[in-house]
Design a protein around this motif. Sequence first.
Motif, PDB file in Angstrom:
ATOM      1  N   MET A 181     -34.213  24.000  39.613  1.00  0.00           N
ATOM      2  CA  MET A 181     -34.997  25.088  40.208  1.00  0.00           C
ATOM      3  C   MET A 181     -34.048  25.983  41.015  1.00  0.00           C
ATOM      4  O   MET A 181     -33.246  25.476  41.802  1.00  0.00           O
ATOM      5  CB  MET A 181     -36.076  24.477  41.116  1.00  0.00           C
ATOM      6  N   SER A 182     -34.139  27.281  40.801  1.00  0.00           N
ATOM      7  CA  SER A 182     -33.230  28.206  41.478  1.00  0.00           C
ATOM      8  C   SER A 182     -33.572  28.331  42.967  1.00  0.00           C
ATOM      9  O   SER A 182     -34.649  27.924  43.408  1.00  0.00           O
ATOM     10  CB  SER A 182     -33.328  29.576  40.828  1.00  0.00           C
ATOM     11  N   THR A 183     -32.653  28.953  43.705  1.00  0.00           N
ATOM     12  CA  THR A 183     -32.877  29.147  45.144  1.00  0.00           C
ATOM     13  C   THR A 183     -34.125  30.010  45.362  1.00  0.00           C
ATOM     14  O   THR A 183     -34.923  29.755  46.277  1.00  0.00           O
ATOM     15  CB  THR A 183     -31.646  29.840  45.769  1.00  0.00           C
ATOM     16  N   ALA A 184     -34.273  31.043  44.519  1.00  0.00           N
ATOM     17  CA  ALA A 184     -35.430  31.946  44.649  1.00  0.00           C
ATOM     18  C   ALA A 184     -36.743  31.180  44.469  1.00  0.00           C
ATOM     19  O   ALA A 184     -37.727  31.413  45.172  1.00  0.00           O
ATOM     20  CB  ALA A 184     -35.317  33.059  43.625  1.00  0.00           C
ATOM     21  N   LEU A 185     -36.718  30.239  43.528  1.00  0.00           N
ATOM     22  CA  LEU A 185     -37.929  29.447  43.257  1.00  0.00           C
ATOM     23  C   LEU A 185     -38.240  28.495  44.425  1.00  0.00           C
ATOM     24  O   LEU A 185     -39.407  28.335  44.821  1.00  0.00           O
ATOM     25  CB  LEU A 185     -37.713  28.648  41.965  1.00  0.00           C
ATOM     26  N   TRP A 186     -37.204  27.893  44.984  1.00  0.00           N
ATOM     27  CA  TRP A 186     -37.389  27.031  46.164  1.00  0.00           C
ATOM     28  C   TRP A 186     -37.955  27.843  47.322  1.00  0.00           C
ATOM     29  O   TRP A 186     -38.808  27.374  48.073  1.00  0.00           O
ATOM     30  CB  TRP A 186     -36.054  26.391  46.586  1.00  0.00           C
ATOM     31  N   LEU A 187     -37.467  29.097  47.423  1.00  0.00           N
ATOM     32  CA  LEU A 187     -37.939  29.978  48.487  1.00  0.00           C
ATOM     33  C   LEU A 187     -39.429  30.289  48.289  1.00  0.00           C
ATOM     34  O   LEU A 187     -40.208  30.308  49.248  1.00  0.00           O
ATOM     35  CB  LEU A 187     -37.118  31.281  48.467  1.00  0.00           C
ATOM     36  N   ALA A 188     -39.811  30.487  47.017  1.00  0.00           N
ATOM     37  CA  ALA A 188     -41.226  30.755  46.710  1.00  0.00           C
ATOM     38  C   ALA A 188     -42.091  29.551  47.094  1.00  0.00           C
ATOM     39  O   ALA A 188     -43.188  29.707  47.650  1.00  0.00           O
ATOM     40  CB  ALA A 188     -41.392  31.075  45.230  1.00  0.00           C
ATOM     41  N   VAL A 189     -41.579  28.346  46.818  1.00  0.00           N
ATOM     42  CA  VAL A 189     -42.303  27.118  47.202  1.00  0.00           C
ATOM     43  C   VAL A 189     -42.431  27.059  48.720  1.00  0.00           C
ATOM     44  O   VAL A 189     -43.511  26.788  49.265  1.00  0.00           O
ATOM     45  CB  VAL A 189     -41.574  25.847  46.668  1.00  0.00           C
ATOM     46  N   ALA A 190     -41.312  27.360  49.417  1.00  0.00           N
ATOM     47  CA  ALA A 190     -41.304  27.278  50.891  1.00  0.00           C
ATOM     48  C   ALA A 190     -42.282  28.289  51.500  1.00  0.00           C
ATOM     49  O   ALA A 190     -43.034  27.944  52.421  1.00  0.00           O
ATOM     50  CB  ALA A 190     -39.891  27.519  51.406  1.00  0.00           C
ATOM     51  N   VAL A 191     -42.295  29.518  50.973  1.00  0.00           N
ATOM     52  CA  VAL A 191     -43.189  30.550  51.525  1.00  0.00           C
ATOM     53  C   VAL A 191     -44.656  30.174  51.258  1.00  0.00           C
ATOM     54  O   VAL A 191     -45.519  30.297  52.140  1.00  0.00           O
ATOM     55  CB  VAL A 191     -42.856  31.952  50.930  1.00  0.00           C
ATOM     56  N   SER A 192     -44.933  29.687  50.037  1.00  0.00           N
ATOM     57  CA  SER A 192     -46.311  29.270  49.704  1.00  0.00           C
ATOM     58  C   SER A 192     -46.754  28.120  50.605  1.00  0.00           C
ATOM     59  O   SER A 192     -47.897  28.090  51.082  1.00  0.00           O
ATOM     60  CB  SER A 192     -46.404  28.816  48.243  1.00  0.00           C
ATOM     61  N   ALA A 193     -45.835  27.161  50.823  1.00  0.00           N
ATOM     62  CA  ALA A 193     -46.157  25.996  51.658  1.00  0.00           C
ATOM     63  C   ALA A 193     -46.403  26.411  53.106  1.00  0.00           C
ATOM     64  O   ALA A 193     -47.387  25.991  53.729  1.00  0.00           O
ATOM     65  CB  ALA A 193     -45.023  24.980  51.584  1.00  0.00           C
ATOM     66  N   LEU A 194     -45.519  27.278  53.609  1.00  0.00           N
ATOM     67  CA  LEU A 194     -45.645  27.719  55.004  1.00  0.00           C
ATOM     68  C   LEU A 194     -46.921  28.544  55.198  1.00  0.00           C
ATOM     69  O   LEU A 194     -47.647  28.365  56.178  1.00  0.00           O
ATOM     70  CB  LEU A 194     -44.403  28.535  55.407  1.00  0.00           C
ATOM     71  N   GLY A 195     -47.185  29.432  54.248  1.00  0.00           N
ATOM     72  CA  GLY A 195     -48.396  30.267  54.328  1.00  0.00           C
ATOM     73  C   GLY A 195     -49.653  29.411  54.323  1.00  0.00           C
ATOM     74  O   GLY A 195     -50.583  29.621  55.111  1.00  0.00           O
ATOM     75  N   THR A 196     -49.677  28.396  53.437  1.00  0.00           N
ATOM     76  CA  THR A 196     -50.847  27.510  53.341  1.00  0.00           C
ATOM     77  C   THR A 196     -51.017  26.716  54.642  1.00  0.00           C
ATOM     78  O   THR A 196     -52.130  26.578  55.156  1.00  0.00           O
ATOM     79  CB  THR A 196     -50.695  26.545  52.137  1.00  0.00           C
TER      80      THR A 196
END
Lengths: 246, 111
Positions: B1-16
């Motif tokens: 998984m690319s850094t951008a994808l990990w970032l997307a996971v992190a933002v989704s997790a934090l937002g939730t």
Amino acid sequence: MNQLAHHSPGQSALQGVREAIPLLGGYIPVALSFGLVATQAGFSTLEATAISALIYAGASQFLFVGMIATGAPLWLVVLMTLLINIRHVVYGPNLAALLPRSRHWPWLMHGLTDQVFALALTRLPQLPEAKRFSWFVGASLLAWGAWIIGTAVGATAGEAFTARWPLLGEIMPFALPALFLTMVAPRFTDKRWAVAMGCTILAALCLTLVGWSNVAIPLAAACGALCFYSMKFYMVKVDTRRRRES
Amino acid sequence: MSTALWLAVAVSALGTLLMRVVPFLWMQRRLNSASGLNNMPEWLGILGPLMIAAVLGVSIVPVNPSAVSWTATAIGLAVTLLVWSRVRSLGWPVAAGVAVFGVVEVAALLW
């Protein structure tokens, strides 16, 4: 008083764990499916498990991996994930009066899913205040742990598992409607609540059947609230008319 | 998984997480404040139980909808309700409902 004297955080947490066990009937099959779908979409076991541990919101996780697999822009994936999860906004305030203040809530609230909310809103008012924090910790940690382990198992052995026990994946999820039915049943003794609840259940069922399951919960609840207030308005009107006649 | 994808996971997790925790903390502060706002708004108290009813409505739809699974669902829910009306607890009604649902599904398969 006697109950409070015998209270220990460990016992209360265990009680939470015990009472959250029916949730697993719904959690495990869905987590297994998510692990399987995520690996089929190109994610590794570790990545699928990390998504489950960090985002921890079923429907949005399926959407997340599905959109990534189709090559959707990342900003849109994040936006859609957050939009699906927006219903969680009303869960916390409903539990605020039932739970004590604690510095641990910022991370413990990670465990507030649809199912944990439903269980907590039903059970917390029946528990002594001293037991509630530990009860919530026990119940939410069991559900979170099961979701993570289920995803990892689904990602590593999901195909073999569903091929060997195909019926289990159909039977176990029935624990969820059965559990929620026992939670809403007490409200059916009141006419206004019965109509609002019936309207909500029917709306959610219809929305899910037409494929709108992602927005079914907030939309159906809004329908039910409209029904509740319409009934309230109607009953006041009938009451006023009766008084005038008498 | 690319850094951008990990970032997307992190933002989704934090937002939730923020959607779960911020309204909770806001309401707890409001309830304990000295401004006299000691009650939850009425609409919020109504929306809570209705959310549970909505989750019930969503979860009633069987995994693989068919005549058999709908019949099993109806019978399973009826048994759950029957047992609940006798014991008024959460555990036994759920166990009985799942068992009967399973029996109907397996019986239909064997028949």
